[in-house]
Motif scaffolding. Sequence first.
Motif, short mmCIF file in Angstrom:
data_model
loop_
_atom_site.label_atom_id
_atom_site.label_comp_id
_atom_site.label_asym_id
_atom_site.label_seq_id
_atom_site.Cartn_x
_atom_site.Cartn_y
_atom_site.Cartn_z
N GLY A 1 -7.86 -3.13 -1.67
CA GLY A 1 -7.08 -3.68 -0.57
C GLY A 1 -7.51 -3.22 0.81
O GLY A 1 -6.80 -3.48 1.79
N GLU A 2 -8.66 -2.55 0.93
CA GLU A 2 -9.11 -2.01 2.21
C GLU A 2 -10.13 -2.94 2.86
O GLU A 2 -11.03 -3.45 2.21
CB GLU A 2 -9.75 -0.63 1.99
N ALA A 3 -9.96 -3.22 4.16
CA ALA A 3 -10.97 -3.98 4.90
C ALA A 3 -12.18 -3.08 5.14
O ALA A 3 -12.03 -1.92 5.53
CB ALA A 3 -10.40 -4.47 6.23
N VAL A 4 -13.38 -3.59 4.88
CA VAL A 4 -14.58 -2.76 4.97
C VAL A 4 -15.64 -3.46 5.82
O VAL A 4 -15.63 -4.69 5.97
CB VAL A 4 -15.16 -2.45 3.57
N THR A 5 -16.56 -2.67 6.36
CA THR A 5 -17.72 -3.17 7.10
C THR A 5 -18.95 -2.46 6.57
O THR A 5 -18.98 -1.22 6.50
CB THR A 5 -17.56 -2.91 8.60
N GLY A 6 -19.94 -3.23 6.19
CA GLY A 6 -21.16 -2.65 5.63
C GLY A 6 -22.40 -3.19 6.33
O GLY A 6 -22.43 -4.35 6.76
N PRO B 1 -9.87 -8.24 2.80
CA PRO B 1 -9.31 -8.75 1.53
C PRO B 1 -8.16 -9.72 1.78
O PRO B 1 -7.44 -9.62 2.77
CB PRO B 1 -8.82 -7.48 0.82
N ILE B 2 -8.00 -10.66 0.86
CA ILE B 2 -6.84 -11.57 0.84
C ILE B 2 -5.92 -11.06 -0.25
O ILE B 2 -6.32 -10.94 -1.41
CB ILE B 2 -7.27 -13.02 0.56
N LEU B 3 -4.68 -10.73 0.12
CA LEU B 3 -3.73 -10.12 -0.81
C LEU B 3 -2.66 -11.10 -1.23
O LEU B 3 -2.25 -11.98 -0.45
CB LEU B 3 -3.08 -8.88 -0.17
N VAL C 1 -11.52 -12.78 -0.56
CA VAL C 1 -12.00 -12.09 0.63
C VAL C 1 -12.45 -13.10 1.66
O VAL C 1 -12.81 -14.24 1.33
CB VAL C 1 -13.16 -11.12 0.32
N THR C 2 -12.42 -12.70 2.93
CA THR C 2 -13.06 -13.45 4.01
C THR C 2 -13.99 -12.49 4.73
O THR C 2 -13.72 -11.28 4.81
CB THR C 2 -12.03 -14.00 5.01
N GLY C 3 -15.10 -13.01 5.25
CA GLY C 3 -16.05 -12.13 5.89
C GLY C 3 -16.88 -12.81 6.95
O GLY C 3 -16.94 -14.04 7.04
N VAL C 4 -17.52 -11.99 7.79
CA VAL C 4 -18.42 -12.45 8.85
C VAL C 4 -19.72 -11.66 8.72
O VAL C 4 -19.71 -10.43 8.72
CB VAL C 4 -17.81 -12.23 10.25
N VAL C 5 -20.84 -12.39 8.63
CA VAL C 5 -22.14 -11.76 8.46
C VAL C 5 -22.95 -11.97 9.74
O VAL C 5 -23.11 -13.11 10.21
CB VAL C 5 -22.90 -12.34 7.26
#
Length: 768
Positions: A340-345, A365-367, A376-380
Amino acid sequence: MGVFDGPLKKDWYRILFEHTSDAIVVAEAPTGKVVDANRAAEELWGYTKEEFLGMYQEELHPPSLKGVYRLVFRSHAAASRAFMSRCVVLRKDGETRTAELRSTTLQVGNMRYLMGFYRDKTREIQALEEAAQLRCVELPQSRAVFEVLFQAFPEAVLVVDPLVPRFVMANKKAVERYGYHVEEWASIRPWEICPSWGKDSCRSLLDRCLVGGKVREVGWHIRKSGEKFPVEVHISCAEISGRKHLVVVAVDATETRKLLEELRRSEELYRETVEAIPDYLYKVKWEGGELRPELCTPAAAEITGYPPQAYLEDPWLWFKIIHPEDKPMVRELLARLFQGEAVTGEYRAICKDGRVKWLRDRVTPILDGEGGVVGVTGVVSDITRAKEAEEKLRRLTQELEKEVEERTRALKTSEQLYRNLVENALVGISQVDEEGRFAYVNQAFLDLINYSWEEVGGRFFADFVPREDRGDIIRRFRERMEGKRERETYEARLLNREGEVVEVLIATSPLKDFEGRPKGTIALVVDISAMKALERQLQMKIGELETFSYSVSHDLKAPLRALETFSHLLQEEYGDRLDKKGRDYLRHLSQATVRMAILIDDLLQYSRVGRKGIHFQWVDLKEVVDEALDYLWEGIEMKGASVEVANPMPRVWGDKSTLFLLFTNLVGNSLKFSKPQEPPRIRISWAERERSYCFMVSDNGIGIDPRHRERVFQVFQRLHTEEEFPGTGMGLAICKKVVEVHGGRIWVESASGQGSDFYFTLPKRRGR
């Protein structure tokens, strides 16, 4: 010097942030994640600051409105403009409140924030709704007051007789909004302004109001000109001249629809922007243990060489192209993500043409409702060039750059955050130096007195105070500079450019240097002119009601005493000449006279609660309860009742006489509605809560049908006939008014034949 020239210190702005009367919530613009909230926000929502952190803006509103507010905040973040509207907030305890929302954006380095300023408008709106309802209560002594309130109500109010059906009343706003003259409304049928309001539907609305209390509808109404316009309709029921009527408050929803249309256009703009940005966005759902891609924007092809369709067809393509050396690190990020943690890699990817690029992946994350991750949603972003430049500099300046960057970011965030707070505050803010001269004022303060900064800066603050008030306000300032006064709030008066008096509420605190010595003051200034004017009008109306109450008492009781006297004389002197029917008539006349006298006394007692003679002080409730039981001893003895009182009872801040009235009516109610052949058992107890005391008066009486729990607290609402249980139906209405005057609430939990538990709360007050 301009309004914001000169250094703005962090601690100075933190004082403003924490002590302003507006609730303030600061969130990240891209995600809506809350990063800060002030004390007023904690009071408005009921959350602690720690609970706020990590929540999202949309969670602060009712679930049914989350989609709307998500679009509002997303549109605002994209458009970079101020936004102001009315909104509904959802408290931690489930209660909803209406607030005025003013929102603005803030750019700090590479991060964008949304700042929302919320002002609670719940009581004002409730007061307006209650004012509209009062017009429908046919009490002769209140007709003139209710007529004024009815006509002055800011929204269109219509009263419908649902059995005809036809309109029986319309206020000025309804005349203006619909285009019909006052004389025309009597001949207008409901379906002429609302096609769905036929005879059967009006009766159906009445039934829904009787069961549910209020009905809300959204639709279209028709003006006299034939023009259609959208409305939000609030319908309730009121009894007028012995018949049930529908009270309709019609709110023009034109602006609301315009807002929704603007949100739709903003959503389109948002989508176009997403398609144009160099980063690519994606969305993936987790269903049945499998990844199901739902979105991948065109920029994916430019960054990795693989088109969006390839990612949609192969859910694991993104992982396959990650450089083998970076996959363990990505797996660790995934583990945190699915907790449930938003992450950046940041990792390397092998593109379709074989080139290796550095990518930054920001994933949220989408909970679901239980906190489980369902997608999940993300930006690359392509950060290859940045990484190459960073690598060149890293060996020489890594540690120093990190420290400088962190310190600079913290300082910029603090300065920008609190600068924006002051500039957008809805209340006046001023700072004066140790000599009493203005060192800073915000625009809201300048608007309050109608001067510019060039006219105010450096001048003595008392120059803007009426001459007769200057002595007191200067004395307060000097005592504050001498360390004799700390933070305080008081009412004062200011003079604007036109020489007019502006009534204000001032909350002021001393500003101190590093050694703790006062170096000036900071003040929050709120315009309360309208409130004070309303207060004066209210006092005038209260005086009129007092005079009217005396007239009612004197003029109505005089003929009742005459009826009682002559019926007694008839009984004594002519009773033996009357037949049985005549004596029955005379007995009914005497009983009706007594009931009428009791009814007048109850009405006067109800009208006086909260209007005259209220004196708040520390009250020992044990003394109040003992006095109430002594007053009711005859009824207690006659019924063979037992009364248990929790010991000790607390001390509360209230009016002793009305609290005595409260306990007398509640215990008397339990005695009256007891079961035949079963002695009443009454228990008075209490429990302490965080901000109030909760009291309970329980009995083993006949109980109350759950359908009537709200009705029993209304004026003249009786559930039994006069022959079954004598009374006027005013006792519990008086109890409700007493509790509300003290700032609490009252309710009942009961079932037919199972006794009743009456609860009421009284707020705490600090100090003894």
